[in-house]
Design a protein around this motif. Structure first.
Motif, PDB file in Angstrom:
ATOM      1  N   UNK A 250       0.865  -1.173   0.000  1.00  0.00           N
ATOM      2  CA  UNK A 250       0.000   0.000   0.000  1.00  0.00           C
ATOM      3  C   UNK A 250       0.899   1.219   0.000  1.00  0.00           C
ATOM      4  N   UNK A 251       0.707   2.073  -0.989  1.00  0.00           N
ATOM      5  CA  UNK A 251       1.528   3.278  -1.068  1.00  0.00           C
ATOM      6  C   UNK A 251       0.720   4.423  -0.467  1.00  0.00           C
ATOM      7  N   UNK A 252       1.338   5.102   0.508  1.00  0.00           N
ATOM      8  CA  UNK A 252       0.623   6.204   1.159  1.00  0.00           C
ATOM      9  C   UNK A 252       1.196   7.539   0.730  1.00  0.00           C
ATOM     10  N   UNK A 253       0.327   8.506   0.600  1.00  0.00           N
ATOM     11  CA  UNK A 253       0.784   9.865   0.355  1.00  0.00           C
ATOM     12  C   UNK A 253      -0.102  10.810   1.146  1.00  0.00           C
ATOM     13  N   UNK A 254       0.538  11.642   1.953  1.00  0.00           N
ATOM     14  CA  UNK A 254      -0.180  12.669   2.717  1.00  0.00           C
ATOM     15  C   UNK A 254      -1.390  12.105   3.468  1.00  0.00           C
ATOM     16  N   UNK A 255      -1.190  10.949   4.093  1.00  0.00           N
ATOM     17  CA  UNK A 255      -2.224  10.407   4.978  1.00  0.00           C
ATOM     18  C   UNK A 255      -3.225   9.478   4.323  1.00  0.00           C
ATOM     19  N   UNK A 256      -3.172   9.359   2.989  1.00  0.00           N
ATOM     20  CA  UNK A 256      -4.112   8.446   2.336  1.00  0.00           C
ATOM     21  C   UNK A 256      -3.370   7.396   1.515  1.00  0.00           C
ATOM     22  N   UNK A 257      -4.028   6.269   1.342  1.00  0.00           N
ATOM     23  CA  UNK A 257      -3.468   5.264   0.445  1.00  0.00           C
ATOM     24  C   UNK A 257      -3.760   5.715  -0.987  1.00  0.00           C
ATOM     25  N   UNK A 258      -2.709   5.825  -1.801  1.00  0.00           N
ATOM     26  CA  UNK A 258      -2.928   6.254  -3.184  1.00  0.00           C
ATOM     27  C   UNK A 258      -2.868   5.085  -4.164  1.00  0.00           C
ATOM     28  N   UNK A 259      -2.214   4.008  -3.738  1.00  0.00           N
ATOM     29  CA  UNK A 259      -2.215   2.833  -4.598  1.00  0.00           C
ATOM     30  C   UNK A 259      -2.035   1.581  -3.756  1.00  0.00           C
ATOM     31  N   UNK A 260      -2.847   0.565  -4.026  1.00  0.00           N
ATOM     32  CA  UNK A 260      -2.684  -0.729  -3.367  1.00  0.00           C
ATOM     33  C   UNK A 260      -2.596  -1.794  -4.441  1.00  0.00           C
ATOM     34  N   UNK A 261      -1.598  -2.632  -4.346  1.00  0.00           N
ATOM     35  CA  UNK A 261      -1.466  -3.664  -5.375  1.00  0.00           C
ATOM     36  C   UNK A 261      -0.592  -4.776  -4.860  1.00  0.00           C
ATOM     37  N   UNK A 262      -0.752  -5.987  -5.424  1.00  0.00           N
ATOM     38  CA  UNK A 262       0.216  -7.021  -5.125  1.00  0.00           C
ATOM     39  C   UNK A 262       1.588  -6.558  -5.616  1.00  0.00           C
ATOM     40  N   UNK A 263       2.623  -7.149  -5.066  1.00  0.00           N
ATOM     41  CA  UNK A 263       3.963  -6.664  -5.346  1.00  0.00           C
ATOM     42  C   UNK A 263       4.294  -6.616  -6.841  1.00  0.00           C
ATOM     43  N   UNK A 264       4.057  -7.759  -7.541  1.00  0.00           N
ATOM     44  CA  UNK A 264       4.510  -7.819  -8.929  1.00  0.00           C
ATOM     45  C   UNK A 264       3.877  -6.749  -9.820  1.00  0.00           C
ATOM     46  N   UNK A 265       2.552  -6.655  -9.831  1.00  0.00           N
ATOM     47  CA  UNK A 265       1.983  -5.594 -10.667  1.00  0.00           C
ATOM     48  C   UNK A 265       2.443  -4.207 -10.238  1.00  0.00           C
ATOM     49  N   UNK A 266       2.616  -4.016  -8.942  1.00  0.00           N
ATOM     50  CA  UNK A 266       3.031  -2.691  -8.496  1.00  0.00           C
ATOM     51  C   UNK A 266       4.383  -2.313  -9.091  1.00  0.00           C
ATOM     52  N   UNK A 267       5.299  -3.268  -9.037  1.00  0.00           N
ATOM     53  CA  UNK A 267       6.627  -2.959  -9.569  1.00  0.00           C
ATOM     54  C   UNK A 267       6.631  -2.998 -11.089  1.00  0.00           C
ATOM     55  N   UNK A 268       5.795  -3.894 -11.651  1.00  0.00           N
ATOM     56  CA  UNK A 268       5.774  -4.054 -13.093  1.00  0.00           C
ATOM     57  C   UNK A 268       5.098  -2.871 -13.765  1.00  0.00           C
ATOM     58  N   UNK A 269       3.959  -2.505 -13.263  1.00  0.00           N
ATOM     59  CA  UNK A 269       3.244  -1.404 -13.893  1.00  0.00           C
ATOM     60  C   UNK A 269       2.524  -0.573 -12.859  1.00  0.00           C
ATOM     61  N   UNK A 270       3.270   0.307 -12.212  1.00  0.00           N
ATOM     62  CA  UNK A 270       2.633   1.188 -11.232  1.00  0.00           C
ATOM     63  C   UNK A 270       1.599   2.044 -11.936  1.00  0.00           C
ATOM     64  N   UNK A 271       0.478   2.298 -11.237  1.00  0.00           N
ATOM     65  CA  UNK A 271      -0.569   3.074 -11.895  1.00  0.00           C
ATOM     66  C   UNK A 271      -0.637   4.508 -11.387  1.00  0.00           C
ATOM     67  N   UNK A 272      -0.246   4.690 -10.132  1.00  0.00           N
ATOM     68  CA  UNK A 272      -0.291   6.057  -9.619  1.00  0.00           C
ATOM     69  C   UNK A 272       1.009   6.788  -9.978  1.00  0.00           C
ATOM     70  N   UNK A 273       0.898   8.009 -10.433  1.00  0.00           N
ATOM     71  CA  UNK A 273       2.131   8.737 -10.810  1.00  0.00           C
ATOM     72  C   UNK A 273       3.150   8.817  -9.667  1.00  0.00           C
ATOM     73  N   UNK A 274       2.636   8.855  -8.419  1.00  0.00           N
ATOM     74  CA  UNK A 274       3.569   8.920  -7.288  1.00  0.00           C
ATOM     75  C   UNK A 274       4.367   7.618  -7.184  1.00  0.00           C
ATOM     76  N   UNK A 275       3.680   6.474  -7.288  1.00  0.00           N
ATOM     77  CA  UNK A 275       4.375   5.196  -7.263  1.00  0.00           C
ATOM     78  C   UNK A 275       5.378   5.127  -8.419  1.00  0.00           C
ATOM     79  N   UNK A 276       4.902   5.559  -9.593  1.00  0.00           N
ATOM     80  CA  UNK A 276       5.779   5.578 -10.755  1.00  0.00           C
ATOM     81  C   UNK A 276       7.012   6.427 -10.503  1.00  0.00           C
TER      82      UNK A 276
END
Lengths: 358, 336
Positions: A250-276
């Motif tokens: 779960x990626x948090x930014x400023x107190x909220x979760x901005x992206x939640x994903x299993x590890x592989x998709x998160x690293x493979x294709x992050x969807x939130x610009x912050x994660x990217x």
């Protein structure tokens, strides 16, 4: 309190304790958690805002974000360790179905250290300097497992051995200043695992350690989690740690979760610009010499309140008009949940970050 | 540990040497002199010269100093000009009284200061906390002799609850025997509880007067120290272990919070002994301090020099003991 004493003394594997089998929901369910710090004469600060996630037994979940994103406060709220005054906590935190928010102090004290334990960031300051390592490990055994002094010190020695501290019997008599940082963190992990908790929260457990020790501690955690079936909530800003350890992120930014994903998709294709941005900012060994680094522009202070838009908008390269007028909701997109008006396209754009998986 | 103690005791040599020189010149710089003090303002020069000759005060200063030093290393400080008895003997006779008073003051200061400071810290920013901060500010600023007279006036003279002066009522004194010189202890040892209680009552007001400044200091240090310690990471670790509140307080908060308190308490010993001069005088309490005050008025050189040097040794030794005690509590100091 729930479980009988006899099976707790059994040194076998933790999961599936008798009497717990009936419950098959998540081990930890955090629902719409919010934490607001209030101070007289100051504007309230909402450090955690509508955070929800769940952890199944044996699962490792990462909570990622930069300083001030609310990840540590989330952990403290779960443990019931936030200060009593000047803090408002809302939502729900359930451990095996039992609501922890609003639970009595006595009940929380019974659960902490026994059912849920926590390892903190700085091993240099997290051990009491004037109390021997032995007492600091045995005190939790004596508190929760009703052991005698002798039983507890035998058990403590075996715990220290399990976390890789050589000559554990002698180490029990030592004081924290006689141990290196890595050894202190091992001792802290030993005392956190002493009662084989079902949930272990690690708040940046390797940040204060040097790199080789970091790797050892992570290996140790990975091994302990595998052996004991303990669920692990890993709080970190280090994507390398996430890549090596976590099932879900779960990626948090400023107190909220901005992206939640299993590890592989998160690293493979992050969807939130912050994660990217986080992934793109990792320096790469195979990049050509002198290739510029790619930091996320701005600082965590360049934020707008969630009420008036996306907090990340001021730093976001993919900002659209909607971003500064209303806050996006966390929406399911593919196998991830993303809080964004203009998410990154699925696979392709940041394919290079595959390597991070290490 | 032994080497540490020996090294610290060796430091006594330069301290005492320096102090002896200062003292020697300071007493001689006082206006008047023992002869004038003994004979009065209108004494004839012949009489004064005679007295000075008896006490060797007519000899050159370096001769006087050297012979003083020579006898001092043998613990011989001469005899009191006022009482004609040896200085060491006078000191030993009076010392138990001052120890008894200092202990009373110390128990008052530590016994009240630590709980008060702890409570103030735990009730941080409440009325109790503010009261303790204000109270300790007043406590450190009020002069000992003023507080002494005030206490005596209110509780002894006006209310009559406690004795105003002395160490023991004369009525009780008749059957009281004093094998040790510590009157409370003597009363207990000789199976005379009435005498022990009477002696204890005589300690209350002077004990409070003498203990107020240390009380204020110890309260403030304890409060500040507890406030520091409760925010330490290791206290949070202890909370995360689900330990009982009292275990956390005793083992993790107090044990650490006491470290600066021990140091400061040790430093108060010097303060207690100097405060004893004023307190004992106010309460006509027959101890070292009162005797020293009389000696200063009478220009009783040998008593002033002898008493202050002995007190200096005691202060250094007590501070050494405090440092050793500190090592027992803090393993980081022990290791060095």
């Amino acid at each position: 309190m729930g479980t009988g004493r006899s099976e707790e003394l059994d040194l076998g594997q933790a999961p599936g304790r008798p009497g717990r089998a009936a419950y098959d929901g998540p081990l930890l369910a955090v629902d719409d958690l919010s934490v607001t710090f209030t101070r007289r004469g100051r504007r309230d600060v909402r450090a955690v805002d509508g955070v929800s996630f769940a952890i199944r037994p044996g699962e490792t979940v990462g909570l990622v974000g930069e300083s001030g994103s609310g990840k540590s406060v989330t952990a403290l709220a779960v443990m019931g360790l936030l200060p009593g005054r000047g803090v408002r906590v809302g939502g729900s935190v359930r451990l095996e179905g039992e609501e922890l928010l609003g639970a009595s102090d006595d009940r929380l004290r019974d659960l902490r250290g026994r059912e849920m334990a926590m390892v903190f960031q700085d091993p240099m300051t997290s051990l009491n300097p004037v109390v021997s390592i032995g007492v600091q490990v045995t005190e939790v055994l004596r508190r929760h497992r009703d052991m005698t002094r002798e039983q507890a010190s035998v058990e403590a020695a075996s715990l220290l051995r399990r976390v890789g501290i050589p000559d554990p019997v002698r180490r029990l008599k030592d004081y924290p200043h006689q141990l290196s940082g890595g050894m202190r963190q091992r001792a802290l992990i030993a005392s956190a695992l002493a009662c084989r908790p079902r949930l272990l929260i690690c708040d940046e457990p390797t940040t204060a350690l040097d790199v080789t020790i970091q790797a050892q501690i992570l290996d140790l955690l990975r091994q302990l989690v595998r052996e004991s079936g303990t669920a692990l909530l890993m709080i970190t800003h280090d994507l390398g740690v996430v890549a090596g350890l976590c099932d879900t992120v779960h990626v948090m930014y400023s107190g909220r979760v901005v992206e939640s994903a299993p590890r592989r998709p998160l690293f493979g294709s992050p969807r939130h610009p912050y994660t990217g941005g986080l992934l793109a900012s990792i320096p790469r060994l195979d990049a050509p010499r002198g290739a510029p680094l790619h930091p996320i522009q701005g600082s965590p202070n360049d934020t707008i309140p969630w009420e008036s838009g996306c907090a990340f908008a001021p730093r976001c390269e993919d900002r659209v008009d909607a971003c500064t007028t209303s806050a996006p909701a966390l929406e399911v997109r593919g196998n991830a949940s993303v809080r964004c008006w203009n998410p990154l396209p699925p696979p392709g754009r940041t394919a290079a970050v595959q390597e991070v998986r290490a | 540990m032994l080497r540490f103690a020996v090294r610290r005791l060796m430091q006594l040599v330069p301290i005492l040497l320096g102090l002896s020189i200062l003292l020697f010149f300071w007493v001689r710089a006082l206006p008047g002199g023992p002869a004038v003090a003994l004979l009065g303002e209108r004494a004839t020069p012949e009489k004064i010269a005679q007295i000075n000759r008896i006490y060797g005060l007519d000899r050159p200063w370096y001769e006087q100093y050297l012979s003083f030093l020579e006898r001092a290393v043998q613990l011989n400080f001469g005899s009191s000009i006022r009482t004609q008895r040896p200085v060491t003997e006078e000191f030993l006779r009076l010392f138990p009284a001052t120890v008894e008073l200092s202990l009373a003051a110390g128990i008052f200061a530590v016994g009240l200061g630590i709980p008060l400071g702890y409570l103030a810290a735990r009730r941080h920013t409440t009325l109790l906390d503010n009261a303790s901060v204000t109270g300790s500010l007043i406590g450190v600023t009020v002069p000992v002799f003023f507080l002494g007279y005030l206490l005596r006036y209110v509780f002894a003279v006006k209310l009559g609850w406690l004795p105003a002066t002395g160490r023991q009522d004369s009525r009780e004194f008749l059957d009281a025997v004093h094998p040790t010189g510590f009157y409370v202890l003597d009363g207990i040892l000789t199976g005379n509880p009435a005498a022990a209680w009477d002696a204890a009552k005589h300690l209350i007001l002077p004990g409070i007067a003498l203990g107020t400044i240390p009380l204020a200091i110890i309260t403030r240090i304890t409060r500040a120290s507890v406030l520091d310690v409760v925010n330490e990471d290791y206290v949070r670790t202890a909370e995360a272990k689900g330990l009982l509140k009292r275990t956390i307080t005793r083992r993790h908060v107090l044990r650490n919070a006491m470290l600066p308190v021990i140091t400061v308490t040790g430093l108060q010993v010097g303060l207690l002994l100097s405060g004893a001069v004023l307190t004992e005088t106010v309460f006509a309490f027959d101890g070292v301090g009162r005797f020293l005050n009389l000696a200063i008025s009478n220009r009783d050189f040998s008593v002033i020099q002898g008493f202050i040097l002995i007190i200096a040794v005691i202060v250094v030794v007590v501070n050494l003991l405090v440092d050793i005690a500190y090592g027992l509590v803090d393993p980081r100091v022990r290791a060095r």
